[in-house]
Design a protein around this motif. Sequence first.
Motif, mmCIF file in Angstrom:
data_model
loop_
_atom_site.group_PDB
_atom_site.id
_atom_site.type_symbol
_atom_site.label_atom_id
_atom_site.label_comp_id
_atom_site.label_asym_id
_atom_site.label_seq_id
_atom_site.Cartn_x
_atom_site.Cartn_y
_atom_site.Cartn_z
ATOM 1 N N LEU A 192 0.745 -1.426 0.071
ATOM 2 C CA LEU A 192 -0.089 -0.072 -0.144
ATOM 3 C C LEU A 192 1.106 1.271 0.102
ATOM 4 O O LEU A 192 1.938 1.258 0.541
ATOM 5 C CB LEU A 192 -1.025 0.078 1.194
ATOM 6 N N THR A 193 0.440 2.397 -0.821
ATOM 7 C CA THR A 193 1.138 3.684 -0.662
ATOM 8 C C THR A 193 0.796 4.210 0.508
ATOM 9 O O THR A 193 0.231 3.955 1.384
ATOM 10 C CB THR A 193 0.799 4.366 -1.901
ATOM 11 N N ASP A 194 1.792 5.392 1.053
ATOM 12 C CA ASP A 194 1.576 5.850 2.140
ATOM 13 C C ASP A 194 0.377 6.504 2.240
ATOM 14 O O ASP A 194 -0.306 6.638 3.277
ATOM 15 C CB ASP A 194 2.898 7.021 2.230
ATOM 16 N N ARG A 195 -0.215 7.111 1.070
ATOM 17 C CA ARG A 195 -1.416 7.808 1.208
ATOM 18 C C ARG A 195 -2.631 6.647 1.377
ATOM 19 O O ARG A 195 -3.486 6.974 2.263
ATOM 20 C CB ARG A 195 -1.951 8.535 -0.202
ATOM 21 N N GLU A 196 -2.479 5.472 0.936
ATOM 22 C CA GLU A 196 -3.703 4.569 0.999
ATOM 23 C C GLU A 196 -3.374 4.069 2.502
ATOM 24 O O GLU A 196 -4.551 3.778 2.985
ATOM 25 C CB GLU A 196 -3.179 3.291 0.157
ATOM 26 N N LYS A 197 -2.095 3.819 3.224
ATOM 27 C CA LYS A 197 -2.077 3.398 4.435
ATOM 28 C C LYS A 197 -2.744 4.371 5.366
ATOM 29 O O LYS A 197 -3.601 4.259 6.342
ATOM 30 C CB LYS A 197 -0.816 3.192 4.817
ATOM 31 N N GLU A 198 -2.495 5.852 5.048
ATOM 32 C CA GLU A 198 -3.290 7.014 5.760
ATOM 33 C C GLU A 198 -4.725 6.801 5.690
ATOM 34 O O GLU A 198 -5.166 6.921 6.756
ATOM 35 C CB GLU A 198 -2.476 8.318 5.244
ATOM 36 N N ILE A 199 -5.112 6.468 4.573
ATOM 37 C CA ILE A 199 -6.618 6.466 4.688
ATOM 38 C C ILE A 199 -7.253 5.292 5.527
ATOM 39 O O ILE A 199 -8.339 5.340 6.232
ATOM 40 C CB ILE A 199 -7.106 6.348 3.226
ATOM 41 N N MET A 200 -6.377 4.174 5.356
ATOM 42 C CA MET A 200 -6.758 2.950 6.059
ATOM 43 C C MET A 200 -6.826 3.328 7.598
ATOM 44 O O MET A 200 -7.721 2.857 8.327
ATOM 45 C CB MET A 200 -6.052 1.905 5.700
ATOM 46 N N GLN A 201 -5.661 3.995 7.899
ATOM 47 C CA GLN A 201 -5.660 4.154 9.447
ATOM 48 C C GLN A 201 -6.644 5.023 10.023
ATOM 49 O O GLN A 201 -7.590 4.911 11.014
ATOM 50 C CB GLN A 201 -4.423 4.718 9.711
ATOM 51 N N TYR A 202 -7.185 6.249 9.043
ATOM 52 C CA TYR A 202 -8.351 7.063 9.605
ATOM 53 C C TYR A 202 -9.652 6.162 9.609
ATOM 54 O O TYR A 202 -10.461 6.195 10.267
ATOM 55 C CB TYR A 202 -8.298 8.371 8.485
ATOM 56 N N SER A 203 -9.918 5.209 8.404
ATOM 57 C CA SER A 203 -10.835 4.422 8.421
ATOM 58 C C SER A 203 -11.061 3.538 9.698
ATOM 59 O O SER A 203 -12.348 3.302 10.273
ATOM 60 C CB SER A 203 -10.801 3.371 7.077
#
Length: 252
Positions: A192-203
């Motif tokens: 996962l890209t850093d942005r995808e990880k960030e979105i997942m963590q907020y989710s």
Amino acid sequence: MSDINSFFSSNNTVWNITETDAKQINNYLAVVDAFSRATNKSIYIIDYEKKGFEYVSSNPLFLNGHSREEVLEMGYEFYFKYVPKEDLELLLKINAVGFEFYETIELEQRKDGSISYDFHIKTADGNLVLINQQLTPLFLTERGKIWKAICIVSLSENKKSGNIIIHRNSLNESFEYDLQDETWRRLEQIVLTDREKEIMQYSIRGHSINEIADRIFVSPDTVKFHRKKIFEKLNVANISEAVSYATRNNLL
């Protein structure tokens, strides 16, 4: 007719526990119990020397209407009682091929990894529930055999039984067992890209698409775009399945 001994491979026969082996386990069950209470995970521990369960958590997912003490006493009889015949045969297959794979791993790396798979449990009212089980070695004998293993049980996001995957953490590699070809194949590593990880963590924290957009200074459509890419990478249908998959496979 299969019996309990069918689950205990000759490749992992545990006998003659040494003093060095025994020193590994001082008070470890208290730690496991604290972890199960803190995370509300459904957990049990297999003892391959005694051929049974050493610990069962109080989470109801794996108890199937029983108390933890009853399931602890049942041990592997639990599978024979509540797993349908075709999935019971699958579990025996997984047991055999899993230990065969394990024997190919260097001795010093045998605790580094886990195997996960899906199978059905019959509930008291006759319904079938597909669960995922992730088994990880806890303690090895001096001979390199798995003495005790921890199993974490969760609802599966898949649609059918199987999905047998071994993940080796330090090497960051995974292998999936093909039940038709009866072979292991290396999986392309999902990143996962850093942005995808960030979105997942907020989710994971329960934020909505609009809230995530506000926090990372992008439009809601951009968040939706990244979520769509995540679903495609993980081959899942929604954010709940994505979180479950990513957490179980150490993608975050």
